[in-house]
Design a protein around this motif. Structure first.
Motif, PDB file in Angstrom:
ATOM      1  N   PHE A  76      27.389  33.638  11.716  1.00 21.58           N
ATOM      2  CA  PHE A  76      27.377  32.810  12.925  1.00 21.58           C
ATOM      3  C   PHE A  76      28.268  33.403  14.004  1.00 21.58           C
ATOM      4  O   PHE A  76      27.923  33.401  15.188  1.00 21.58           O
ATOM      5  N   LEU A  77      29.427  33.899  13.574  1.00 18.02           N
ATOM      6  CA  LEU A  77      30.349  34.483  14.557  1.00 18.02           C
ATOM      7  C   LEU A  77      29.710  35.696  15.238  1.00 18.02           C
ATOM      8  O   LEU A  77      29.795  35.859  16.452  1.00 18.02           O
TER       9      LEU A  77
ATOM     10  N   LEU B 214      35.636  36.608  23.114  1.00 20.46           N
ATOM     11  CA  LEU B 214      35.120  35.822  21.989  1.00 20.46           C
ATOM     12  C   LEU B 214      35.370  36.520  20.657  1.00 20.46           C
ATOM     13  O   LEU B 214      35.775  35.880  19.676  1.00 20.46           O
TER      14      LEU B 214
ATOM     15  N   ALA C 296      24.756  36.680  21.207  1.00 15.90           N
ATOM     16  CA  ALA C 296      24.107  35.792  22.170  1.00 15.90           C
ATOM     17  C   ALA C 296      24.861  35.780  23.492  1.00 15.90           C
ATOM     18  O   ALA C 296      24.256  35.802  24.574  1.00 15.90           O
ATOM     19  N   LEU C 297      26.181  35.775  23.425  1.00 13.36           N
ATOM     20  CA  LEU C 297      26.981  35.774  24.661  1.00 13.36           C
ATOM     21  C   LEU C 297      26.768  37.081  25.418  1.00 13.36           C
ATOM     22  O   LEU C 297      26.604  37.100  26.640  1.00 13.36           O
TER      23      LEU C 297
ATOM     24  N   LEU D 104      26.473  36.250  15.525  1.00 14.32           N
ATOM     25  CA  LEU D 104      25.366  35.805  16.373  1.00 14.32           C
ATOM     26  C   LEU D 104      25.896  35.255  17.692  1.00 14.32           C
ATOM     27  O   LEU D 104      25.290  35.466  18.754  1.00 14.32           O
ATOM     28  N   GLY D 105      27.035  34.562  17.655  1.00  8.98           N
ATOM     29  CA  GLY D 105      27.632  34.044  18.882  1.00  8.98           C
ATOM     30  C   GLY D 105      27.979  35.169  19.846  1.00  8.98           C
ATOM     31  O   GLY D 105      27.667  35.110  21.038  1.00  8.98           O
TER      32      GLY D 105
END
Lengths: 252, 223, 235
Positions: A142-143, A167, A149-150, A145-146
């Motif tokens: 998830f980290l 991030l 995505a950002l 993917l974040g």
């Protein structure tokens, strides 16, 4: 003007062109090393290492699973540190490395999860259990993917690099906390009945090929990162003369 | 340099008061999603009581998450953010003031509503005080961590979903320790441990989050 | 006590130097080699076609963005060393008015003055009356027209103690009378020894104004140097 001197050195190190040319020389050797190590490790691990007493042949998936999990985590640190360098010293090459490291890390995390699930079927009788390590690995995905995505949601590449660097740094600081929390959560809910075959307690005959595989994965990761970064360098520097000359020389 | 902190704090409280209808939204959201649980699962009190600690915490987390998006959005759109960035005051403290106001108008009401919802989900008696204490600290952690995500996505046109994506993994430690505080209390164990960890998480995010948020807000000027 | 009369206190001598500023975004040079020296009393008008980097340049001057190359000097010292004093002396009005829509012009002014560490309570109504918002002091800004909002933002010019004004398109949405009032405010500030940098497409009726034009050269003719499509004239 000692300051000027040190900057010159730093800029040379951070010059995408210098990186492209130098990495071009290293790449064949590194690729050969990675392929060699992976081939040796795979043959040794899959064909010659002894069977596990309890798990039989199914344990052999650790030769993929463990190195992938190692690199998944290490890859996040590579990404975050590259991001920090890009943020602090405004080094473009570091931004490119960060951007290139994210998808590789995400894929390795995914591989670790999938191999873990496949291994889980014969071991636990189910593909998915909410085990501490698997859950941590999922959060790591998830980290990643974040960050990805950002990275792709900003229209300006510079802003995207800075934002995803912030991030990934926040993520890096949080990873130990998340891992510890998940560990604690797991022991709270399910007293650990099933223990993984811990790497250090393995029989040396099983452990040595694993070591080779881990080394091979590190080399493979380096190759993948360099290749990805080279593509990024060419994309971003496409307006510069050296890239245009390079393209012209390849086309003729 | 307390000036920037108190000025922003008072201004944002005043603004929250002017938009008081919006304060109610996360609270109403919390109420509605908790209502969905018995409808989707079972109205049976014993089964609800079993899952109440976790459900309450997850729903409070979602309610806080939905409200965090607006933390810097209006400041970005009306130009007060660019004014704040170039004030001769530490941005760190001004950001902290904004986060504090966010917590006062979302985290605190959610915490106060939680016991009522706990009652509706037949939360055992031992769980109420730990629920309030864990949410009191936990929602502050959520506001602090959420602020980083809000600042990173403030310059984006469609930042909402992305914000949830990048913030939720970072919420997990708070959720784990918050929910297990309540669970342990219900099971009759001591809650000192998880509460202490929540306190440590709060202290840590107080230290790190305004700093990272301020940095992210400066990045948004490039966007 | 009333300070609606023009303030005639003189500023101590100031200087602002832009040295070879360049800004690069996504590997494209937006502008490069922007250099100009300003001292007390100077007004600099930044002009150029849309997208040539006027706003970016102004943001660099306010330190909200950092330049890719070059430096800014305030009183002869690098801005990073004297950032606090520089920011105390800076007033910036951006494209966006920087007003909270739910607050009235008076509240917005009070809030802005508090953050800028000047006495917040004195004479706000007089100031708003002078800027042309008499009767609108306590109307929330979302009920004001664009021109009135701009005026509410410009009210800061009347209460600020800053000597350097950086104004991004200050004439947007204001009527003719407002334009001439603003021009006289600018002249007043310059006469007191302040420095003004503004971007506008308007021809100003202020004598002795300096111009800096960021010009997109590749629009007219092919760029000679691939890396710097913008050249700079200082007239």
């Amino acid at each position: 003007m000692s300051q000027l001197f040190s900057w010159k050195w730093f800029h040379r190190l951070g010059s995408p062109r210098w990186f492209y040319q130098t990495s071009g020389k290293w790449l064949p050797w590194l690729s050969m090393l990675a392929t060699g190590l992976l081939l040796v490790g795979l043959c040794w691990g899959l064909a010659f290492a002894p069977q596990d007493a309890k798990q039989g042949n199914s344990f052999r998936i650790i030769y993929i699973h463990v190195p992938a999990s190692f690199l998944a985590l290490a890859g996040y640190y590579v990404m975050a540190i590259a991001g920090a360098i890009g943020l602090i010293w405004k080094m473009k090459l570091a931004d490119m490395v960060m951007k290139s490291a994210a998808p590789i890390g995400a894929v390795l995390t995914f591989v670790a999860l999938v191999t873990g699930a496949i291994w889980g079927k014969p071991t636990w009788g189910t593909y998915w259990v909410w085990d501490a390590r698997i859950t941590s690995m999922l959060v790591l995905l998830f980290l990643y993917l974040g960050v990805i995505a950002l990275q792709y949601s900003y229209s300006s590449q510079d802003a995207a690099s800075k934002a995803s660097a912030v991030l990934s740094l926040v993520g890096m600081v949080n990873i130990p906390i998340i891992y510890k929390s998940v560990d604690w959560w797991y022991t709270l809910h399910q007293p650990a009945t099933i223990k993984f075959t811990e790497a250090p307690s393995m029989h040396p005959d099983m452990f040595q090929p694993l070591l080779v595989m881990i080394l091979g994965f590190y080399c493979f990761y380096a190759v993948a990162l360099i290749l990805n970064t080279r593509v990024e360098v060419l994309c971003r520097e496409r307006r510069t003369r050296w890239v245009q000359e390079l393209v012209a020389s390849k086309c003729t | 340099m307390e000036l920037g902190f108190s000025a922003i704090f008072r201004r944002d409280l005043l603004l929250a008061f002017r938009h008081r209808a919006e304060i109610a939204n996360p609270v109403i959201f919390f109420l509605i999603v908790v209502t969905l649980v018995p409808l989707g699962l079972t109205p049976e009190a014993s089964r609800l009581a079993e899952i109440a600690p976790g459900i309450l915490w997850v729903m409070a987390l979602l309610a806080s998450l939905l409200s965090v998006e607006g933390m810097f959005q209006s400041d970005y759109r009306d130009g007060t953010l660019e004014q704040m960035i170039i004030l001769p005051q530490p941005l760190y403290l001004m950001v902290l003031a904004k986060i504090l106001v966010h917590w006062l108008v979302t985290g605190l009401p959610l915490t106060l509503l939680a016991p009522v919802l706990g009652m509706m989900l037949s939360l055992p008696e031992a769980g109420y005080l730990p629920l309030v204490f864990s949410l009191l600290m936990g929602t502050a952690v959520l506001s602090l961590v959420g602020a980083i995500g809000a600042a990173l996505t403030v310059a984006l046109k469609k930042g909402g979903l992305l914000l949830s994506l990048i913030v939720m993994p970072l919420y997990m430690p708070a959720l784990i320790f918050g929910a297990s505080t309540v669970q342990r209390a219900v099971d009759g164990f001591s809650v000192d441990g998880p509460l202490a960890v929540l306190g440590a998480l709060l202290a840590f995010s107080l230290l790190v989050s305004p700093f990272a948020t301020a940095g992210a807000l400066r990045v948004s000027m490039h966007g | 006590m009333l300070t609606t009369e023009p303030n005639t206190d003189l500023f101590s001598p100031n200087s602002l130097d832009l040295r070879a500023l360049a800004f690069e975004r996504d590997d494209r040079m937006l502008f490069s080699n922007v250099g100009v020296s300003l001292k007390s009393g100077d007004i600099l008008q930044v002009e150029g076609p849309n997208g040539c980097g006027k706003t970016t340049l102004l943001r660099i001057i306010t330190t909200a963005l950092s330049p890719s190359a070059g430096q800014l000097l305030w009183q002869g010292q690098n801005i990073s060393q004297v950032r606090q004093t520089f920011l105390h002396n800076l007033l910036f009005l951006g494209h966006l008015p920087g007003l909270k829509q739910a607050l009235s012009p008076e509240e917005n002014l009070i809030w802005w003055r508090r953050l800028n560490q000047s006495q917040a309570e004195c004479c706000n109504n007089e100031v708003l009356a002078r800027i042309g918002l008499r009767g609108y002091e306590d109307v929330p800004c979302f009920n004001l027209s664009a021109g009135q909002q701009r005026r509410a933002a410009l009210a800061r010019l009347l209460v600020t103690k800053a000597s350097l004004w950086v104004l991004d398109e200050p004439f947007t949405a204001i009527d003719k009378q407002g334009v001439s009032e603003l021009e006289s405010l600018l002249t007043e500030h310059s006469a007191r020894g302040g420095i003004i940098i503004l971007s506008t497409h308007q021809d100003l009726g202020i004598p002795g104004i300096e111009r800096l034009s960021l010009r997109h050269e590749s629009l007219g003719q092919k760029a000679l140097d691939q890396n710097s499509p913008f050249v700079v004239d200082v007239a």
